[in-house]
Design an enzyme around this catalytic site. Structure first.
Site, mmCIF file in Angstrom:
data_model
loop_
_atom_site.group_PDB
_atom_site.id
_atom_site.type_symbol
_atom_site.label_atom_id
_atom_site.label_comp_id
_atom_site.label_asym_id
_atom_site.label_seq_id
_atom_site.Cartn_x
_atom_site.Cartn_y
_atom_site.Cartn_z
ATOM 1 C CB SER A 144 -0.652 0.074 1.134
ATOM 2 O OG SER A 144 -1.583 1.060 1.338
ATOM 3 C CE1 TYR A 157 -3.989 -2.370 5.088
ATOM 4 C CE2 TYR A 157 -3.119 -0.359 4.756
ATOM 5 C CZ TYR A 157 -3.486 -1.453 4.373
ATOM 6 O OH TYR A 157 -3.776 -1.856 2.989
#
Length: 253
Positions: A144, A157
Site C-alpha cells: 500500500s 496497518y
C-alpha cells in the site's frame, strides 16, 4: 490473452476487491488459479462461477491467514489442487482504524499476523518448493502507499505494510540466485469492500480523500490487474525487488 498460459497461481484474499480482480485477470490470461478467502462464501462462489463461465479455472478455499500454521496448510492445499505453484500473490490483509494511543495488543497481533507473518512464511514455504522443483517463479506482495505515507488512525496497518514492502526487497535479494522474483504492488486509494462505508455511504468523505489525485479519481480493483499480470508474467523476467505504485499519481505530490 495467454500471458500466463501454463502457469499455476495462488492468490490469498481473493474473494473481493483487488484480490478478486487479480484472480479473474490471471484466469483470463490462461493461469490455473487457487485462491483463499476468510469469510465471504457468497463472493468466493460467485467468482469461481464467473471464471468458469468465461472458460477459466479458479478454485477457492475458506482459510484464515492469521491462524498458526496457516502458511503451510494453504500451500499443501494449493499443491493438491494445482500440482505446483508458479505465481504467488500475497494479497490477504487485515486492518483496523484505531488512534495510536488506543491500539490494543490483540489488535496489533491480529493485523501483523495476517499482513506480515502470514505472507512471510507463505513466501518462504512457496519459495522452498519452487527451488526444489526448479521453478523460476514470481511472488507478488500487495502492499500500500500507506507503507510510506502516514494516515491518521492506521498506525498498525501502515506498520505491517511497511514491513511487507521491505520483505519484498529482502526476499528478492536472497531468492534471485534461484531465479525466483519478488515484487510489490502498492495501491493508492481504491474502492474496495474494506472502505465501502466511505465511497458508498459517505461520498463527502470519499470525495475529500480523493482530492489531489492527479488523474482525477480514486482507483477501482481493475486498475491494479495490469500491474499484477505484468509482474506475474515472463514479460517482467528481469524485474525483481521493485515496488510498482498504482495510485493515480498521488504519491508524486
Amino acid at each position: 490473452m495467454t500471458r500466463l498460459a501454463g502457469k499455476a497461481a495462488l492468490v490469498t484474499g481473493g474473494s473481493n476487491g483487488i484480490g478478486a480482480a487479480i484472480v479473474a485477470a490471471f484466469a483470463r490470461e490462461g493461469a490455473r488459479v487457487a485462491f483463499s478467502y476468510r469469510s465471504d462464501d457468497e463472493a468466493a462462489e460467485a467468482l469461481t462461477r464467473s471464471v468458469a463461465s468465461a472458460g477459466g479455472q479458479a478454485t477457492a478455499l475458506r482459510h484464515d491467514g492469521g491462524e498458526p500454521g496457516a502458511a503451510d496448510a494453504l500451500l499443501e492445499w494449493a499443491l493438491a489442487t494445482l500440482g505446483r505453484v508458479d505465481v504467488l500473490v500475497n494479497n490477504a490483509a487485515a486492518f483496523t482504524r484505531t488512534s495510536f494511543l488506543e491500539v490494543t495488543a490483540e489488535e496489533y497481533d491480529r493485523v501483523l499476523a495476517v499482513n506480515l507473518r502470514f505472507p512471510f512464511f507463505l513466501t518462504q514455504a512457496v519459495a522452498r518448493r519452487m527451488r526444489e522443483a526448479g521453478i523460476r517463479g514470481s511472488i507478488l506482495n500487495v502492499s500500500s502507499v500507506s507503507a510510506s505515507r502516514a494516515v491518521s488512525r492506521m498506525s498498525v496497518y501502515q506498520s505491517s505494510k511497511a514491513g511487507l514492502s521491505m520483505l519484498t526487497r529482502s526476499a528478492a535479494y536472497e531468492l534471485a540466485p534461484f531465479g525466483i522474483r519478488v515484487n510489490t504492488i502498492s495501491p493508492g486509494l481504491t474502492a474496495t469492500k474494506g472502505n465501502r462505508p466511505q465511497w458508498r455511504d459517505d461520498p463527502s468523505v470519499w470525495k475529500s480523500r480523493a482530492e489531489g489525485i492527479p488523474l482525477g479519481r480514486p482507483g477501482v480493483p481493475d486498475d491494479h490487474v495490469g500491474a499484477a499480470v505484468f509482474l506475474a508474467s515472463d514479460e517482467s523476467a528481469w524485474i525483481t525487488g521493485a515496488d510498482l505504485v498504482v495510485d493515480g499519481g498521488h504519491s508524486v505530490i
